[in-house]
Structures are given as C-alpha cells and as structure tokens.
Design an enzyme around this catalytic site. Structure first.
Site, mmCIF file in Angstrom:
data_model
loop_
_atom_site.group_PDB
_atom_site.id
_atom_site.type_symbol
_atom_site.label_atom_id
_atom_site.label_comp_id
_atom_site.label_asym_id
_atom_site.label_seq_id
_atom_site.Cartn_x
_atom_site.Cartn_y
_atom_site.Cartn_z
ATOM 1 N NE ARG A 16 57.212 41.605 -21.343
ATOM 2 C CZ ARG A 16 58.480 41.228 -21.414
ATOM 3 N NH1 ARG A 16 59.098 40.809 -20.326
ATOM 4 N NH2 ARG A 16 59.139 41.259 -22.552
ATOM 5 C CG LEU A 18 52.888 48.606 -14.584
ATOM 6 C CD1 LEU A 18 52.831 50.117 -14.344
ATOM 7 C CD2 LEU A 18 51.783 47.906 -13.781
ATOM 8 C CE LYS A 116 54.547 31.532 -5.325
ATOM 9 N NZ LYS A 116 54.699 31.762 -6.748
ATOM 10 C CB ILE A 436 69.099 29.314 -5.410
ATOM 11 C CG1 ILE A 436 69.144 29.635 -3.910
ATOM 12 C CG2 ILE A 436 67.822 28.583 -5.745
ATOM 13 C CD1 ILE A 436 69.290 28.413 -3.013
ATOM 14 N N GLY A 437 71.083 28.792 -8.124
ATOM 15 C CA GLY A 437 71.131 28.355 -9.512
ATOM 16 C C GLY A 437 71.447 29.436 -10.513
ATOM 17 C CB SER A 438 69.402 31.971 -12.175
ATOM 18 O OG SER A 438 68.755 32.609 -11.096
ATOM 19 C CB CYS A 648 61.546 30.636 -2.792
ATOM 20 S SG CYS A 648 60.839 30.589 -4.436
ATOM 21 C CD GLU A 670 61.566 33.839 1.968
ATOM 22 O OE1 GLU A 670 61.870 34.967 2.376
ATOM 23 O OE2 GLU A 670 60.670 33.155 2.482
ATOM 24 C CG HIS A 699 62.677 38.352 -4.027
ATOM 25 N ND1 HIS A 699 62.849 37.382 -3.061
ATOM 26 C CD2 HIS A 699 62.239 37.716 -5.133
ATOM 27 C CE1 HIS A 699 62.516 36.211 -3.570
ATOM 28 N NE2 HIS A 699 62.140 36.387 -4.819
#
Length: 758
Positions: A16, A18, A116, A436-438, A648, A670, A699
């Site tokens: 990872r 980048l 997506k 939403i949760g986290s 989402c 979303e 985001h």
C-alpha cells in the site's frame, strides 16, 4: 511464440505504498514532487514485475493517483466550472478537489459523485458534463507513461477508457443526452491516438466495458459512429477490450467496429467463444481472457488450455493472445507475501503476480514447452485437494439449508403494526437522528489494535482501551443530542473482516489489499468453505454500550449480501447458496442481540445493488435470493425490535420494489452527493416503511452548512411523509476526524430540530 498480455495491474503497491504517499501528501507532509516520485517508482516496479513474469505486452496508463475515470475526464478537460480556478492555479490540487472535495483557503467545493465500477467493489468518480461541454487535451499522461516505460526498456500498450463508455459512465448536470457530446469528444481522442502513434506506441488498449451491457439502438449507433471516425486518422493498432461478462447481443456490433484486436472475457463469458471464433474477421487478433481477474482462486489450467488450443485452432498462433479476463486491479498483488496463511487454502489461491505466471504457463503449454507440465501437474493436485477437503464441506450446514421454509423469511406482522409497537417502545421524536454506525478510527485506535495483534498490548489493556473509546463515543452522541446511538465500532477493523474473522469458512490475508477508491484500500476475506457462526460476535460490545445510556443503542451487523459482495467468494458452488449460509449465521446473531436487550438492530446492505447482474434479464433471480437472504437474517425478532438497513452508492429507481421487499423497518441511503436525486424512486413508488436519506457526504472532509442539510431534508419531505423520515449521514464515519465529525453531527441535529419546530 504465444503472446501473453495484461489489461491492468494493481496500482496501490504490494504494501500500500500509494495509499501512504497520498495520505502523507494530503496532510501536507510531502509535496507534489515527492508524491510523483513514489508514483514513478511504483510504475517502474510493476512494469518490471510483469516483464519478469513473462508478460510480452504489459499495459501503461493503467496507473492512477486516484481513479482512471477521473484521469480521463481531467485529460480531456471535462472539468466542472466550480473547480476551474483551482485546477488552473494548481492542477494536482484541483484534481484531488474533484475527487475529495476541498474546504480550505476560503474554498468550499463538493467532490464529484462516486459510484461503483460496474458490479465490482471499485469506485469511480462520475464525470459531470453539460450540453455545451468543451473537450481538449490537458497534459499528456498516457504518452508520458508510455515513454516512461520505454526508457526502462519495456514496450507497453497504453490503456484508454473508450469514448462511448466514458460518456455512458458520465452524467449530465442539465439533463442533456450524454451521447450528443460524441462529436465534440472524438477529435480529442483522434488527436491523442495520433500523438501515441508518434511516440512509438504500436498498440493501444481501448476499454469499452459497456459493450457487455444492454445497449439500445442509439448507443449501438454511437459505437459505430465513434469507431468509424477514430479509424479515419493515423492511429496505433486498437485492441477493443470488453470485460465483466459476455458480449451477448453486442457481439456483432463489436466485430463490426474497425479495431485490430478484440479482448473477450472467457471467465464470465465462456459461452461466447464459439460465436466469436466463427465470426472474428480475418487478421484480427483475439485476446482471450482465460484467467479470472476478479477472484483469487487458482485457474483450472487444463480447462483454460483446452479453450486456448481450441481458439488457436481457429485463429492461428499468431492471432491469439492470452490475458486475464479483466484488469488485475481487483485482486491483491502477490500471494508470496502471505507467509502465515493456512497452507491448504494458500495452495488454492493466485493473486495478480501468480495470475501472470499462470498465463505464462498456458502460453508455454500452447508452445509445447516441456517445463509447462510441472506447473500443470501442481495445479491439478491443488484443485483436487480443494475438492476433497473437509475444510470446505460441512454436512450440518447442508442440513440447515435444506430445512429453510417460507416462514423463515417473514416477520410476525406487517410494518404498520410493527411500527406502532416500536414507537411505543422507543418513544422517538419526529425526524429521529442517528448515525450509520462507525465513528472515527483515530491513529490511537489503529495503533492500539496493531499493538494488541502483535502481542505488545495485553487483552485486558486492549479491552479497557476499547471500553473507554466506546464510552467517549456514547457520551459525545448524547451531548450532540442524537436520538438512536451506536457504539462506534472501535473494535472493528473492517465491516466485513470483523465478522469473517469470527465465522468458520472465512480466512484472511495479511497483505491482500485491493483498492476501493483513491487511498481507500480493503482486505477482502476469502470464503473458502461452508459458513458457520461458532459463537456470538457483537453482543458483548452492543450490550456494554447500551448499559452506558438510556437512549436506544443500535446493534450493528453487516448483511449477508454485502459480506458476499465484499469477499472473494468460493467458486465451487452458486453464490446464492453461500449467501444463505451467511444469512443463517447472522440470524443467530440477531436473535442473541435481541435477547441481550438491543431494541434496534441494523443489518447493513450497502452492496445490494452492486450485486445486480450487468444484464437486466438476470436481475430477477439475483434479487430473489438477495432479498430472501436478508429476510432469513432479519425475520426472527419480535415486533418491538426495529430492524434497520443501510445502503450506499446505490441507485434505487430500478430496484425499489426489491428494496421494499426487504421489509426493513428503516432504511438509510446515500443521497447527499446526488443532491437527493435517489429519492426520485419514491415519487412513483410509495415506499411503505421509514427511510433516512443521507444529508451529508462523509467521503469528503468538508463540514456542511446547516442550511444545506435543511434544504436536503425539505427535498426529502416533498417526496415522503414526515413521519417516515429519519435524519442521518450518508455512511459510516470511520475515515473522518473527530473534530469534523462532531461539527457535522451537531449541524445535522440542529437541522432536524429546525424541521421539528416548523
């Protein structure tokens, strides 16, 4: 000699690199020169790796600092007006503002919409166009990277997203027809192709993945027009590239287009081989996608070799190239790094580097080189071991699946009755607020997890740390004034990995990272066998969090379809069967949460739409088993228990009936990046249950204004009755910082309070 080629290589680096370079740059710790240096090093490493693996014609311009669709828009100057000033002053800063938004130096910019990439877990930035769109070449990235490889002694094939697919993947902000812009766009493509030829490129890979979709007559004609014009000017040879499925009824169209080669996906589109071979024009190269570029299982080389020999018998050795089915962007870089993986399972796998080796073996076997036989024998043995392994098949799971009945998928009563029971129990205000949760996974959280996993932090100390973080999260939500709370998920590294680690049938890599978007990388679990829940997974933390507050606490689960979609799934049985196995495991967890006093349980399904087959004719079957799986997981609760789900990056207009069929009491979706466009689905379809349209984009680091949220909520209220509306962000807050999170949620609560007061 048989040619081995590749369509694309993972960008992020085996470790990872980048991601770290990008995030360091965004924090202001490194400048653009340092970032570009890392990018050049990665490109060089990847080209050399492919050359050493036996790839005769590797790709270039498959690398991106964020996203290849954004790169294409930037290259062709398709830059919305709001970014123009920043792009002109600092192109790289402007590029990242398009990707991430920007809120600094008196600049407040929304990011481009993200969605997506077909039915994968990769996300692309959606270019914004308008009827008067002007296109022009900005920079020379494809040429520069071709020449960069050439300087290393490696001849590459530049990759371009094709003109028709580029337009179809874009959106127009004024409702105009995207394809009407083709005449303006094609001269720029023609100019670029000419420049690539002048730079010495013999071949260009021109990706038109939309050729595997249902195309109307207008779109088919756009393809004919585009390639007729591209064929007029000087250009390199073109490899017209399709992937993610068979060409189907677009095969005739693809073969009519004046390209010099055609790439087809023979993993998802095995059935198209005969039709292609029987109609491929004389002299045209066939690039056969024989190795799965989207999954991590070893290739059945005997089967692939049979297809390759069959194809070679039709087109000849000089016209057959061997390739992955699609870009290797979607798989991890190198299995050799996985030293601690279960030896049996490891022997069944192949990552990007190994897939290139598989292609070389196939080519050597086609060329009758004796050294290929050793690798073929090893693969046969590995595949047979997998078929016979008791780690894969469990009779108790088969028995439980056979016992499923329609009652397994039904709640006790209909939503109107349940909602009354839930309101009596929960006593929520109008426009109830939740997340939403986290919550933010700070550096301290990540370091504590790493220390615990490495043995430097004891289990008791780690648990004490997590309890403190959870209590901080609960108190913060109470102070902000949220109505339904969450525990923050500090014990979780990933919304799928956390569950997979506790389920039999899942296994995890250490460095099996793939890019989701930008610097965001995920490490998908590998579902290698039948799925079973040996013990409760989330009850302890949800019950602890509920003990800290009198407000309702949501239990947080990841749904069966999302766990399937975001994993590397076993390929030895139907996906539907694997999904039902996961659903049964979650059903047990839901029941245990309810027994522990959790009155609100969220089963996230952000990936439900991305699982849709690319062809509409195949949707019904998928939606039937996807809905069934969700209901298996969620239906064994009392009426007073409120079931939520979250989705989402989704468009619901065409699947709204299936979304309703989930029969979740509340769905959150979303909507902020699309400015509530997703709610268009609810104009024609009277959605029966409650819904929380996301009022701000998590985001992006920017903190939205209260007026923005109020406006979005009023848009939602114009479509849905107020009593059905919840107020929440677009998605989880894991990747955000505490300061911006607190500010944004406080603003959100104030927006809800304003609507209650009206």
């Amino acid at each position: 000699m048989t040619i081995v080629t590749n369509l694309g290589f993972p960008r992020i680096g085996a470790r990872r690199e980048l991601k770290r370079a990008l995030e360091s740059h965004w924090r202001g710790e490194t400048d653009a020169t340092q970032l570009q240096h890392t990018a050049r090093e990665l490109r060089a490493r990847h080209w050399r790796l492919q050359r050493d693996a036996g790839v005769d014609l590797p790709p270039s311009n498959d690398f991106s600092l964020y996203d290849h669709v954004l790169d294409t828009a930037f290259l062709f100057d398709a830059i919305p007006q709001r970014y123009r000033g920043l792009v002109d002053a600092d192109p790289l800063a402007g590029y990242f503002a398009m990707a991430r938004g920007r809120q600094a130096d008196n600049i407040d910019l929304h990011a481009l919409e993200m969605t997506k990439w077909f039915d994968t877990n990769y996300h692309y930035l959606v270019p914004e166009l308008h009827r008067d769109q002007h296109f022009a070449l900005r920079g020379n990235k494809p040429i520069a990277e071709f020449e960069e490889a050439l300087a290393l002694g490696i001849t590459t094939r530049p990759v371009l997203l094709g003109p028709v697919s580029f337009l179809l993947l874009s959106k127009t902000v004024d409702g105009s027809n995207r394809l009407d812009l083709l005449e303006r766009l094609l001269p720029v493509y023609t100019q670029l192709l000419r420049q690539l030829q002048e730079s010495g490129a013999e071949w260009v890979q021109i990706d038109e993945p939309t050729l595997v979709l249902d195309l109307d007559a207008q779109t088919q004609q756009a393809f004919r027009k585009a390639y007729a014009i591209l064929n007029q000017g000087p250009r390199p040879k073109l490899l017209l590239t399709s992937y993610f499925g068979p060409l189907g009824d677009n095969l005739e169209l693809a073969l009519q287009l004046p390209a010099d080669g055609l790439h087809i996906d023979l993993v998802r589109g095995t059935e198209q081989l005969d039709a292609v071979l029987n109609t491929l024009p004389a002299g045209r190269v066939l690039s056969a996608g024989l190795v799965n570029g989207r999954n991590i299982w070893r290739t059945d080389l005997d089967n692939a070799l049979t297809m390759a020999r069959y194809a070679q018998g039709h087109v000849g050795a000089d016209r057959l190239w061997l390739a992955p089915s699609c870009s290797l962007l979607h798989v991890p870089v190198d299995l050799e790094q996985e030293k601690n993986l279960d030896a049996d399972v490891r022997n069944w796998l192949a990552f990007a580097k190994q897939k290139l080796s598989e292609l070389r073996v196939l080519a050597d076997a086609l060329d009758n080189k004796p050294e290929a036989e050793t690798a073929l024998t090893q693969t046969r043995q590995a595949l047979e071991a997998r078929r016979q392994s008791p780690k894969v098949h469990r009779p108790d799971v088969a028995q439980r699946l056979a016992a499923l009945t329609p009652d397994t998928t039904r709640r006790n009563t209909a939503y109107p009755q349940r909602s009354q029971a839930q309101q009596h129990t929960l006593n929520l205000p109008a426009y109830p607020t939740t997340t939403i949760g986290s919550f933010p996974q700070t550096l301290e959280v990540r370091e504590a997890r790493a220390q615990f996993k490495s043995g430097k932090l004891s289990e008791s100390d780690y648990e004490a740390f997590l309890k403190a973080e959870t209590e901080r999260c609960v108190r913060t939500q109470e102070e902000i004034g949220l109505d339904v709370l969450v525990h923050g998920e500090f014990e979780r590294n990933d919304m799928v990995e956390y569950f997979g680690e506790q389920l039999d049938g899942f296994i995890f890599t250490k460095l099996g990272w793939v890019q989701s978007y930008g610097s965001r990388c995920v490490k998908p679990p590998i579902i290698y066998g039948d799925v079973v829940r040996p013990a409760p997974m989330t009850v302890t933390w949800s019950a602890y969090a509920q003990s800290l507050t009198d407000k309702p606490m949501k239990g947080m689960l990841t749904g069966p379809v999302t766990m399937l979609q975001w994993s590397f799934v076993r390929d030895d049985q139907e996906r539907a069967q694997t999904c039902r196995q996961i659903a049964l495991a979650l059903r047990d967890e839901v029941q245990d949460l309810e027994k522990a006093g959790i009155k609100v349980i969220q089963i996230d399904e952000p990936a439900i739409r991305e699982g849709l087959p690319l062809r509409r004719g195949e949707w019904a079957d998928y939606l039937n088993w996807a809905v069934e799986s969700f209901r298996i997981a969620s239906s064994n609760v009392h009426d007073t228990t409120q079931i939520h789900t979250h989705m989402c990056y989704s468009e619901f207009n065409d699947i709204i009936e299936a979304v309703a069929a989930l029969d979740a009491d509340v769905i959150s979706i979303e909507t902020s990046r699309s400015r509530m466009e997703l709610l268009d689905a609810f104009v024609k379809f009277r959605y029966p249950n409650a819904i929380g349209p996301g009022v701000y984009d998590i985001h992006s680091p920017r903190v939205p204004q209260e007026e923005e949220m109020v406006l979005l909520l009023k848009k939602a209220r114009a479509v849905l009755p107020p009593e059905q509306l919840w107020v929440n962000p677009d998605c989880g807050l894991k990747t955000r910082g505490w300061k911006e999170t607190r500010a944004a949620l406080q603003t959100m609560v104030h927006a809800a309070q304003r609507l209650r007061a009206e």
